[in-house]
Design an enzyme around this catalytic site. Structure first.
Site, PDB file in Angstrom:
ATOM      1  N   GLU A 127      -5.838   1.388  12.923  1.00 33.69           N
ATOM      2  CA  GLU A 127      -6.253   1.481  14.327  1.00 33.69           C
ATOM      3  C   GLU A 127      -5.232   0.747  15.203  1.00 33.69           C
ATOM      4  O   GLU A 127      -4.825  -0.357  14.840  1.00 33.69           O
ATOM      5  CB  GLU A 127      -7.630   0.855  14.541  1.00 33.69           C
ATOM      6  CG  GLU A 127      -8.142   1.106  15.946  1.00 33.69           C
ATOM      7  CD  GLU A 127      -9.533   0.530  16.203  1.00 33.69           C
ATOM      8  OE1 GLU A 127     -10.141  -0.051  15.289  1.00 33.69           O
ATOM      9  OE2 GLU A 127      -9.985   0.663  17.350  1.00 33.69           O
ATOM     10  N   GLY A 266      -8.626  -9.969  14.222  1.00 34.95           N
ATOM     11  CA  GLY A 266      -9.653 -10.619  13.391  1.00 34.95           C
ATOM     12  C   GLY A 266      -9.996  -9.849  12.129  1.00 34.95           C
ATOM     13  O   GLY A 266      -9.986 -10.398  11.032  1.00 34.95           O
ATOM     14  N   ALA A 267     -10.271  -8.571  12.285  1.00 32.74           N
ATOM     15  CA  ALA A 267     -10.688  -7.777  11.142  1.00 32.74           C
ATOM     16  C   ALA A 267     -10.722  -6.309  11.536  1.00 32.74           C
ATOM     17  O   ALA A 267     -10.590  -5.985  12.714  1.00 32.74           O
ATOM     18  CB  ALA A 267     -12.080  -8.207  10.682  1.00 32.74           C
ATOM     19  N   MET A 268     -10.936  -5.453  10.542  1.00 31.55           N
ATOM     20  CA  MET A 268     -10.917  -4.009  10.816  1.00 31.55           C
ATOM     21  C   MET A 268     -11.993  -3.301  10.007  1.00 31.55           C
ATOM     22  O   MET A 268     -12.129  -3.522   8.801  1.00 31.55           O
ATOM     23  CB  MET A 268      -9.513  -3.476  10.468  1.00 31.55           C
ATOM     24  CG  MET A 268      -9.363  -1.988  10.647  1.00 31.55           C
ATOM     25  SD  MET A 268      -9.587  -1.486  12.392  1.00 31.55           S
ATOM     26  CE  MET A 268     -10.283   0.138  12.149  1.00 31.55           C
ATOM     27  N   GLU A 269     -12.699  -2.422  10.703  1.00 34.13           N
ATOM     28  CA  GLU A 269     -13.915  -1.807  10.165  1.00 34.13           C
ATOM     29  C   GLU A 269     -13.685  -0.550   9.326  1.00 34.13           C
ATOM     30  O   GLU A 269     -14.546   0.333   9.292  1.00 34.13           O
ATOM     31  CB  GLU A 269     -14.836  -1.469  11.332  1.00 34.13           C
ATOM     32  CG  GLU A 269     -14.362  -0.304  12.247  1.00 34.13           C
ATOM     33  CD  GLU A 269     -13.601  -0.752  13.494  1.00 34.13           C
ATOM     34  OE1 GLU A 269     -13.033  -1.862  13.484  1.00 34.13           O
ATOM     35  OE2 GLU A 269     -13.566   0.018  14.468  1.00 34.13           O
ATOM     36  N   HIS A 302     -19.944  -7.984  13.190  1.00 35.86           N
ATOM     37  CA  HIS A 302     -19.277  -7.020  14.077  1.00 35.86           C
ATOM     38  C   HIS A 302     -18.708  -5.838  13.271  1.00 35.86           C
ATOM     39  O   HIS A 302     -18.981  -4.677  13.576  1.00 35.86           O
ATOM     40  CB  HIS A 302     -18.172  -7.735  14.854  1.00 35.86           C
ATOM     41  CG  HIS A 302     -17.410  -6.858  15.798  1.00 35.86           C
ATOM     42  ND1 HIS A 302     -17.662  -6.814  17.144  1.00 35.86           N
ATOM     43  CD2 HIS A 302     -16.388  -5.999  15.582  1.00 35.86           C
ATOM     44  CE1 HIS A 302     -16.838  -5.956  17.712  1.00 35.86           C
ATOM     45  NE2 HIS A 302     -16.049  -5.447  16.787  1.00 35.86           N
ATOM     46  N   GLU A 303     -17.932  -6.165  12.245  1.00 36.52           N
ATOM     47  CA  GLU A 303     -17.294  -5.073  11.485  1.00 36.52           C
ATOM     48  C   GLU A 303     -18.340  -4.238  10.760  1.00 36.52           C
ATOM     49  O   GLU A 303     -18.239  -3.019  10.684  1.00 36.52           O
ATOM     50  CB  GLU A 303     -16.256  -5.619  10.492  1.00 36.52           C
ATOM     51  CG  GLU A 303     -15.174  -6.510  11.104  1.00 36.52           C
ATOM     52  CD  GLU A 303     -14.485  -5.929  12.320  1.00 36.52           C
ATOM     53  OE1 GLU A 303     -14.358  -4.699  12.419  1.00 36.52           O
ATOM     54  OE2 GLU A 303     -14.078  -6.727  13.199  1.00 36.52           O
ATOM     55  N   HIS A 306     -20.009  -1.808  13.084  1.00 37.56           N
ATOM     56  CA  HIS A 306     -19.174  -0.643  13.414  1.00 37.56           C
ATOM     57  C   HIS A 306     -19.473   0.551  12.506  1.00 37.56           C
ATOM     58  O   HIS A 306     -19.151   1.682  12.854  1.00 37.56           O
ATOM     59  CB  HIS A 306     -17.687  -0.986  13.241  1.00 37.56           C
ATOM     60  CG  HIS A 306     -17.008  -1.480  14.485  1.00 37.56           C
ATOM     61  ND1 HIS A 306     -17.166  -0.885  15.718  1.00 37.56           N
ATOM     62  CD2 HIS A 306     -16.109  -2.488  14.677  1.00 37.56           C
ATOM     63  CE1 HIS A 306     -16.409  -1.514  16.607  1.00 37.56           C
ATOM     64  NE2 HIS A 306     -15.769  -2.499  16.012  1.00 37.56           N
TER      65      HIS A 306
HETATM   66  N1  B3K Z   1     -11.367  -2.250  15.674  1.00 39.76           N
HETATM   67  C1  B3K Z   1     -10.531  -3.353  15.311  1.00 39.76           C
HETATM   68  C2  B3K Z   1      -9.438  -3.607  16.266  1.00 39.76           C
HETATM   69  C3  B3K Z   1      -8.201  -2.852  16.019  1.00 39.76           C
HETATM   70  C4  B3K Z   1      -7.084  -3.337  16.903  1.00 39.76           C
HETATM   71  C5  B3K Z   1      -5.894  -2.518  16.789  1.00 39.76           C
HETATM   72  N2  B3K Z   1      -4.792  -2.982  17.601  1.00 39.76           N
HETATM   73  C6  B3K Z   1     -11.310  -4.604  15.132  1.00 39.76           C
HETATM   74  C7  B3K Z   1     -12.617  -4.639  15.788  1.00 39.76           C
HETATM   75  O1  B3K Z   1     -12.744  -4.630  17.000  1.00 39.76           O
HETATM   76  O2  B3K Z   1     -13.582  -4.639  15.095  1.00 39.76           O
HETATM   77 ZN    ZN Z   2     -14.710  -3.966  17.002  1.00 39.38          ZN
END
Ligand code: B3K
Ligand code: ZN
Length: 876
Positions: A127, A266-269, A302-303, A306
């Protein structure tokens, strides 16, 4: 790196994709410098896209193309075109299988986007537009496809992960191993993930309400395996909460989390395979502070959330980013509020919003929650899209009530499951489920800037009528000179002389949400036997600024009596703000500084109040930060802000030291650590007292901090003591403590990051010279965003005093580091530069120096699209 002058993408130009991808088969042969990617895509013409067979355009960046075949036939290179940003392939049939082979170089990928290596571990970040750095693909969220992924790797990478369920594993003829994963849910490429490494994991399971058993795994390097328990507990709580509050269950048989040291955010879903920045998942009582524990709980939540708000229902295009981010931040904030103290969570979120989001909304990069255009989408993962976006969702919740909101979210998920949709679809679902009209409310998505409410009132003693007049306005923002009135839910109560809320109607309601929809509007209340004192914007019911001419006495009264805890805190902030304002004026006039005695007494009574949540007391004792004062100022006078706040803090510490010490001693226990809210609350107050005591620079205070430092059995107390020592005037003690702390924790990446941050953000310690020295420290790594954020970010964003040195050296330093970083990691460079983009808000010389520093970035040569966008928009 992209062109020096990247083009702008507009929301109004959105078109549906020409081609759809029904299935995506990926095959990876992992090698550090030459990973082979083979992709097989089942493509068909999109029936909604019109007539004819236009060329197939695929996104691709920094890829080495090896071959293209259609339906098994090699396409000669003369037939397709390699473009700067991808590939154009002529099409002569409406459905076909496209096979592409290409090579990539994960080892040299320092942008941390696409496939890269972190401490020898392969991992991905796709992302928003990172998948195009893996292979040629229609890399846009409205192209959703079913993915299968085969990963082939040498045996030193025993763990090979991707999205969905593992369906096959084995050995290749040449002795490597392979694993194949299948994700049954169609998804956009941005949710793809791959991990390959020598990892350990902890495992648990969760049974959903409907009785499905889900395997839960958290993967880390072996040395961190003891730091996964809190994240696992948080994950299970989040899964339960989403079922209870939103009726949403998890949908795959396995949910995996991987901790990675090099990560841009922070993290990615990613579907079924969340990838986390190590700092946002790993914790143990010995190594992580309470705020890390709470941050981990909220990010894991949060993740996980998502999975529905983002993955099952995703975004049509990146202008709709807040559809998933605003909603998911609202969800995680409510989760944290339910797990911890609701008022304290709200205070923390609002403080951040008021300081940083309001500043963003008043600055050169100001944009609506749903932006109209961008050059580089990575620059729009902003506080506006996330935090203000969450406030917009919260306002819908306030307008519809808990049940109405749930009806709306149920309809939204049911109606759009498996689709890529827009913010508009979200609002329509809320309207349809509740039979309401949110036409005017939609302006929150399209108009940028922070609205201001000017409130006045009048009481008629004769007939008991009370009239509250609200005038709204919103300052101009780039491209939006004039704003139309917003629909603002304004929660209020009216306090009587005894401090209780007066009844507002015959049914005895004591709090109402006023629907502010006009530029000027008066709300009338009748039957009031006394002149009330209004408590405005309770719980911060809208992301606005409220002006009302409160007197000191009225604020003291609200601080003591308001039924709304958030507003009690806010009254204290207003009071402190007024006092700090007076101090700044006195400083400018070169008068002797004197702190309002009422403020001191108000703080004393808060400190002595044993009925309040200690965490709330800690928040109430904290003066508005320098950044908050800067945001509120018409023109920033950094010197006066620093002097006023420093003086006020010292005066409070001096006047209250007896109470601070008593409170400290009362809360100082040696009971074993637990990250439970009540314990966190007590530690936060105790350590707030310690920090104040050390401001006095007295030997007793120093001794207290030293004892706590030497005996602390958890990182919260240890780091608080270290911070108190570092900010105390005694350099020898600070040096010794920093040294022994480092010796003890040098093997622990997260603690070393904390150690860096504590120094770079300290007004005393984080001089430019020291920050430069930290960058030479063996543990510093410019290629690691956490280290950059700790050292350079700590200085630029959290060290108001040193960053604003009058010679402008702080700005110059940030400019230099931005230029260096842009060559490695454009996303991080574009964030790092932000503190020097607000030069217009500074008066005179300092503003000029900041602008010069910013200009030097522009003049430094070819910039990435990320950095170019921010710098060029900030120089106009
Ligand atoms: N969806 C990702 C963020 C991605 C950022 C890319 N530059 C994390 C989050 O908001 O959960
Ligand atoms: Zn998010």
């Amino acid at each position: 790196m992209k062109d020096a002058q990247p083009s702008t993408v507009y929301l109004k130009d959105y078109r549906v994709p020409d081609y759809l991808v029904d299935s995506t088969h990926l095959h990876f042969e992992l090698q550090p410098k030459a990973t082979l990617v083979k992709s097989q895509l089942k493509i068909r013409r999109n029936p909604d896209a019109g007539e004819g067979l236009p060329p197939l355009l695929l996104d691709g960046v920094e890829l080495e193309l090896l071959s293209v075949s259609i339906d098994g036939q090699l396409v000669p290179a003369s037939r397709y075109r390699e473009l700067p940003e991808g590939l154009s392939i002529p099409v002569d049939k409406p459905a076909f299988v496209l096979e592409i082979h290409n090579r990539i170089n994960p080892e040299d990928n320092t942008s941390l986007e696409g496939l890269y290596l972190s401490n020898g571990m392969y991992c991905t970040q796709c992302e928003a537009e990172g998948f195009r750095k893996i292979t040629y693909y229609p890399d846009r969220p409205d192209v959703m496809s079913k993915f299968t992924t085969t990963i082939v790797a040498p045996r030193q990478y025993p763990v090979l992960l991707s999205n969905g369920n593992e369906i096959e594993r084995g050995a290749t003829e040449d002795g490597r191993q392979f694993v194949t994963w299948e994700d049954p849910f169609a998804k956009p490429a941005y949710l793809f993930a791959l991990v390959g490494g020598d990892l350990q994991h902890v495992e648990d399971s969760y049974t959903t309400s409907s009785g499905r058993k889900v395997k839960l795994q958290i993967f880390t390097e072996a040395k961190n395996i003891g730091k996964c328990d809190h994240a696992m507990r948080s994950l299970k709580k989040a899964m339960r909460w989403d079922e209870a509050v939103y009726g949403r269950e998890y949908d795959l048989d396995i949910f995996m989390v991987v901790a990675v040291d090099h990560f841009n955010m922070g993290a990615m879903e990613n579907k079924g395979l969340n990838i986390f920045n190590s700092a946002c998942v790993l914790a143990s009582p010995e190594t992580a502070t309470d705020s890390s524990f709470q941050r981990i709980e909220s990010i894991v939540g949060h993740e996980y959330f998502h999975n529905w708000s983002g993955n099952r229902v995703t975004c049509r295009d990146w202008f709709q980013l807040s559809l998933k981010e605003g909603f998911t931040v609202f969800r995680d904030a409510e989760f944290s509020a339910d797990m911890n103290s609701r008022a304290v969570k709200r205070i923390e979120d609002v403080s951040m919003l008021r300081t940083a989001q309001f500043a963003e909304d008043a600055g050169p990069m100001s944009h609506p929650v749903r932006p109209d255009s961008y050059m580089e989408i990575s620059n729009f993962y902003t506080l506006t899209v996330y935090e203000k976006g969450a406030e917009v969702v919260r306002m819908i919740h306030t307008l519809l009530g808990t049940e109405g909101f749930r009806k709306g979210s149920d309809l939204y998920f049911e109606r759009h499951d498996g689709q890529a949709v827009t913010c508009e679809d979200f609002v329509v679902a809320m309207e349809d489920a509740n039979g309401v009209d949110l036409t005017q409310f939609r302006r929150w998505y399209s108009q940028a800037g922070t609205p201001v409410l000017e409130v006045t009132d009048a009481y008629d003693e004769v007939n008991g009528n009370y009239a509250l007049t609200v005038k709204q306005s919103c300052p101009p923002t780039p491209g939006q000179e004039e704003k139309l009135p917003f629909h603002i839910p304004l929660a209020i109560g009216l306090l009587g002389a005894d401090g209780g809320d007066l009844p507002l109607d015959t049914s005895g309601t004591r709090q109402v949400v006023l629907q502010v929809t006009e530029a000027e509007q008066t709300f009338n209340f009748s039957g009031l036997l006394e002149k009330p004192l209004p408590s405005l914007l309770r719980g911060f019911s809208a992301p606005v600024k409220v002006r009302y001419g409160y007197s000191t006495e009225q604020l003291l009264f609200l601080m003591r009596n308001d039924a709304d805890e958030f507003n009690r805190w806010d009254a204290g902030q207003r009071l402190a703000f007024m006092a700090l304002e007076q101090l700044q004026q006195a400083y400018r006039r070169e008068e002797t500084l004197k702190l309002q005695p009422q403020l001191v007494e108000a703080y004393r009574s808060v400190l002595q109040n044993r009925d309040l949540d200690p965490a709330l007391v800690a928040k109430m004792l904290a003066l508005p930060s320098e950044q908050t004062l800067a945001e509120e100022a018409e023109k920033i006078d950094a010197e006066a802000i620093i002097a006023a706040r420093r003086f006020a803090r010292a005066a409070l510490a001096e006047a209250l030291k007896g109470d601070l010490l008593a409170c400290y001693q009362r809360l100082h226990t040696d009971k074993p650590y637990s990250p439970e809210a009540a314990d966190i609350a007590e530690r936060s107050l105790k350590n707030a007292c310690l920090a104040y005591l050390c401001v006095t620079e007295e030997d007793d205070a120093l001794a207290l901090a030293q004892v706590q430092f030497d005996s602390a059995a958890n990182m919260t107390d240890s780091a608080a003591a270290l911070s108190a020592l570092v900010n105390h005037g005694d350099t020898a003690s600070a040096d010794a403590a920093l040294e022994s702390f480092y010796q003890r924790w040098q093997q622990d990446t997260q603690v070393v990051e904390l150690w860096f941050g504590l120094q770079s953000s300290s007004a005393k310690r984080g001089t430019l010279e020291n920050v430069r020295a930290l960058m030479q420290h063996p543990a510093f790594e410019l290629k690691n965003p956490n280290k950059v954020r700790a050292v350079i970010g700590g200085f630029a964003n959290r060290n108001f005093t040193q960053f604003h040195r009058v010679d402008g050296s702080g700005f110059k330093f940030v400019a230099e580091q931005t230029i260096a970083l842009d060559k490695l990691n454009p996303q991080i460079a574009a964030r790092l530069v932000l503190p020097i983009t607000r030069w217009k808000k500074y008066g005179g010389d300092l503003g000029e120096k900041m602008k010069t520093a910013l200009q030097s970035v522009m003049d430094s040569g070819k910039l990435s699209a990320d950095l170019y966008e921010v710098v060029s928009k900030s120089l106009v």
